[in-house]
Design a protein around this motif. Structure first.
Motif, PDB file in Angstrom:
ATOM      1  N   PRO A 231      13.646  38.900   8.152  1.00 54.63           N
ATOM      2  CA  PRO A 231      15.076  39.869   7.617  1.00 54.63           C
ATOM      3  C   PRO A 231      13.931  41.632   7.795  1.00 54.63           C
ATOM      4  O   PRO A 231      14.210  42.420   8.028  1.00 54.63           O
ATOM      5  N   ILE A 232      13.379  41.269   6.176  1.00 55.95           N
ATOM      6  CA  ILE A 232      12.392  42.723   6.050  1.00 55.95           C
ATOM      7  C   ILE A 232      11.256  42.250   6.625  1.00 55.95           C
ATOM      8  O   ILE A 232      10.638  43.839   6.931  1.00 55.95           O
ATOM      9  N   LEU A 233      10.970  41.579   7.171  1.00 55.89           N
ATOM     10  CA  LEU A 233       9.292  41.471   8.010  1.00 55.89           C
ATOM     11  C   LEU A 233      10.277  42.532   9.208  1.00 55.89           C
ATOM     12  O   LEU A 233       9.332  43.282   9.845  1.00 55.89           O
ATOM     13  N   LEU A 234      10.518  41.595   9.677  1.00 56.82           N
ATOM     14  CA  LEU A 234      10.616  42.301  10.854  1.00 56.82           C
ATOM     15  C   LEU A 234      11.592  43.702  11.053  1.00 56.82           C
ATOM     16  O   LEU A 234      11.251  44.623  11.977  1.00 56.82           O
ATOM     17  N   MET A 235      12.081  44.338  10.340  1.00 57.17           N
ATOM     18  CA  MET A 235      12.679  45.447  10.532  1.00 57.17           C
ATOM     19  C   MET A 235      11.144  46.191   9.591  1.00 57.17           C
ATOM     20  O   MET A 235      10.951  47.693  10.012  1.00 57.17           O
ATOM     21  N   GLY A 236      10.532  45.811   8.928  1.00 53.48           N
ATOM     22  CA  GLY A 236       9.456  46.250   8.917  1.00 53.48           C
ATOM     23  C   GLY A 236       8.248  46.408   9.637  1.00 53.48           C
ATOM     24  O   GLY A 236       7.693  47.868  10.128  1.00 53.48           O
ATOM     25  N   LEU A 237       8.626  45.740  11.201  1.00 50.31           N
ATOM     26  CA  LEU A 237       7.835  45.872  12.325  1.00 50.31           C
ATOM     27  C   LEU A 237       8.632  46.946  12.648  1.00 50.31           C
ATOM     28  O   LEU A 237       7.776  47.834  13.733  1.00 50.31           O
ATOM     29  N   ALA A 238       9.660  46.938  12.780  1.00 48.70           N
ATOM     30  CA  ALA A 238      10.341  48.092  13.913  1.00 48.70           C
ATOM     31  C   ALA A 238      10.254  49.521  13.275  1.00 48.70           C
ATOM     32  O   ALA A 238       9.888  50.248  13.738  1.00 48.70           O
ATOM     33  N   TYR A 239       9.324  49.405  12.074  1.00 42.89           N
ATOM     34  CA  TYR A 239       9.089  50.783  11.380  1.00 42.89           C
ATOM     35  C   TYR A 239       8.066  51.362  11.506  1.00 42.89           C
ATOM     36  O   TYR A 239       7.528  52.739  11.679  1.00 42.89           O
TER      37      TYR A 239
END
Length: 528
Positions: A231-239
């Protein structure tokens, strides 16, 4: 007289599924009744207001950490934004989210108890005890600790189920646990210790008995770590796609690390620990009974050991940030509620006849629950805002909305952040939480907050809010800068009486706004 078998109607015990459904329904009713008062006050803890602002800005296109900065990951504003989408943008929507999370956690505790082989009554008692104690320690509002709890409790239930069977876990259990803990980490990193304990329960007993080779344990650990990080990595990808990766890394990772380096003195830490433990005295006492009565065999043996390990793990999570604020201790409540329910069950069996054990246990659970409910009910009746008395926060918000006007902006120098949402005004800064801009935590961001404060004041927001009773929460230099700007370009438009002193609402002088009707005695409009 006829001889033969008596013609009596056979009694049918409720099926396990029916009994579980009844217990879950009991938990739903208990949680709803216990947390009804959470819908009354506009503010309980200031952190909630920051997540409200972040969620509102997200729904308007401004992402958390970019449009509204914080020193936490974005899981909390994501959950708040979902609540706003479902129930409307309001304090009540956020408190309903809190109620849902408390109910989900209570169900998770019930599942954990049943997975360990404990009676249904123990699981239901743990859920009721948890719900009642969330009224303490700033848990009446929807803090991150309440948002984390359902996910961690569900992960622990999966771990307890695997530990009780001592069999190699399936892929489904591993994936479910990893994603549950991963979302909890996206809310707040303090979920990490409990996530490690949950994985140890998932694989440890099977490995100990030789049913799980070391190589497979290591492979599962790597997969689990990846799932937790997803979840943290996917959200980072979105940012990153939006070009905001630096802001994401600063608020989600670097700022929490900086925060953990600024620890309070040991004497003050122990004072806060004691202050948090005292309201939990009955639950802690019942937990001690559970530990004293522990035996290595029996339906409570595994559950007691796991709950104790969980409590110790959460204590480490509380100590990690180094500030010991009251709401941190909400992390204690899930394992403590299990231990307290186990202790109450043991006491009931010791003092009551076999056919009255459940009734005695129910009385003990009510006593435990009263420890959480009575202080809140007393405070709400005696001086609690919004029920028996006026709510100053809502009055400040009404004054800010009136003075700012449609699409107006405001700068809250040292008052509750939720006023931005209650008043439906724009924020004059991407640092809406006063401690991050004018307070003592101004050094957590990679942004020069002194420059930002100067920019905000030079831009002349339509309204500035100053809480005279909280002047000590501002840095002296920041307070002087704000008040100098107020004296130069603002008029005092209204003053709202708070318990600690007046809250002053200043209007930009050259707007020439006219006071509207509807002011009451507690909100004093100031004539020009």
């Amino acid at each position: 007289m006829l001889d033969g078998p008596a013609l009596t109607a056979p009694t049918r015990a409720a099926s396990p599924a029916t009994a579980d459904a009844v217990a879950i329904l009991l938990l739903l009713v208990a949680v709803a009744l216990l947390r009804l008062s959470s819908f009354v006050p506009a503010v309980v803890d200031t952190d909630e207001g920051l997540y409200m602002v972040q969620a509102r800005e997200w729904l308007r296109g401004g992402w958390p950490l970019v449009a509204a900065w914080d020193m936490h990951p974005v899981g909390a504003p994501a959950m708040f934004a979902l609540a706003f989408l479902l129930f409307g943008v309001s304090v009540e929507a956020v408190r309903l989210l809190g109620l849902i999370c408390v109910f989900a956690t209570a169900c998770g505790l019930f599942a954990a108890a049943r997975a360990a082989g404990a009676p249904r009554a123990v699981g239901a008692g743990a859920g009721v005890t948890y719900a009642a104690h969330t009224l303490l320690l700033s848990g009446l509002c929807t803090n991150t600790e309440l948002l984390i709890a359902p996910f961690i409790t569900a992960a622990m239930a999966l771990g307890i189920r695997a530990a009780a069977r001592a069999e190699p876990p399936g892929l489904g259990a591993l994936v479910a646990m990893g994603l549950l803990v991963g979302w909890a980490l996206l809310v707040k990193q303090v979920a990490a210790p409990a996530g490690c304990l949950a994985f140890a329960l998932l694989v440890g007993p099977a490995w100990w008995r030789g049913a799980l080779p070391v190589r497979r344990v290591l492979a599962m650990a790597a997969a689990y770590a990846g799932l937790c990080a997803a979840p943290i990595l996917l959200m980072g990808l979105a940012y990153w796609v939006q070009g905001w990766l630096p802001q994401y890394l600063d608020g989600s990772l670097l700022a929490p690390f900086r925060y953990s380096l600024e620890r309070i003195a040991p004497a003050e830490a122990w004072r806060r620990i004691g202050a948090a433990a005292l309201p939990l005295g009955l639950a802690l006492g019942a937990a001690l009974v559970a530990l004293a009565a522990w035996r290595p065999r029996g339906p409570m043996a595994l559950l007691t050991v796991v709950a104790l390990a969980w409590f110790v793990t959460e204590s480490l999570a509380i100590a990690g940030p180094g500030f010991y604020f009251a709401h941190y201790f909400l992390l204690w409540l899930p394992p403590l509620s299990l231990l307290a329910a186990i202790g109450a069950w043991g006491l009931a069996r010791a003092v009551a006849q076999p056919h009255r054990v459940r009734a005695a246990f129910a009385v003990l659970v009510l006593v435990l629950a009263s420890q959480g409910w009575l202080p809140e009910a007393t405070a709400r009746l005696e001086r609690g805002p919004g029920l028996m008395h006026r709510d100053p926060v809502r009055e400040v918000a009404a004054a800010v909305a009136r003075e700012a006007g449609p699409d107006g902006d405001a700068f809250i120098a040292n008052y509750h952040t939720s006023v931005y949402v209650l008043a439906d005004v724009r924020t004059a800064t991407r640092f809406p939480f006063p401690p991050h801009l004018t307070g003592e935590f101004e050094d957590l961001s990679d942004t020069n907050t002194q420059v930002e404060l100067t920019r905000v004041l030079a831009a002349r927001p339509r309204v500035i809010v100053v809480d005279r009773g909280w002047m000590q929460t501002m840095r002296p230099a920041a307070a002087a800068q704000v008040m100098a700007t107020v004296a130069e370009a603002y008029d005092l438009a209204a003053s709202v009486a708070e318990q600690r002193g007046p809250v002053e609402i200043y209007r930009l002088r050259d707007l020439g706004a006219v006071q509207g009707p509807g002011n009451n005695a507690s909100v004093r409009p100031i004539s020009q």
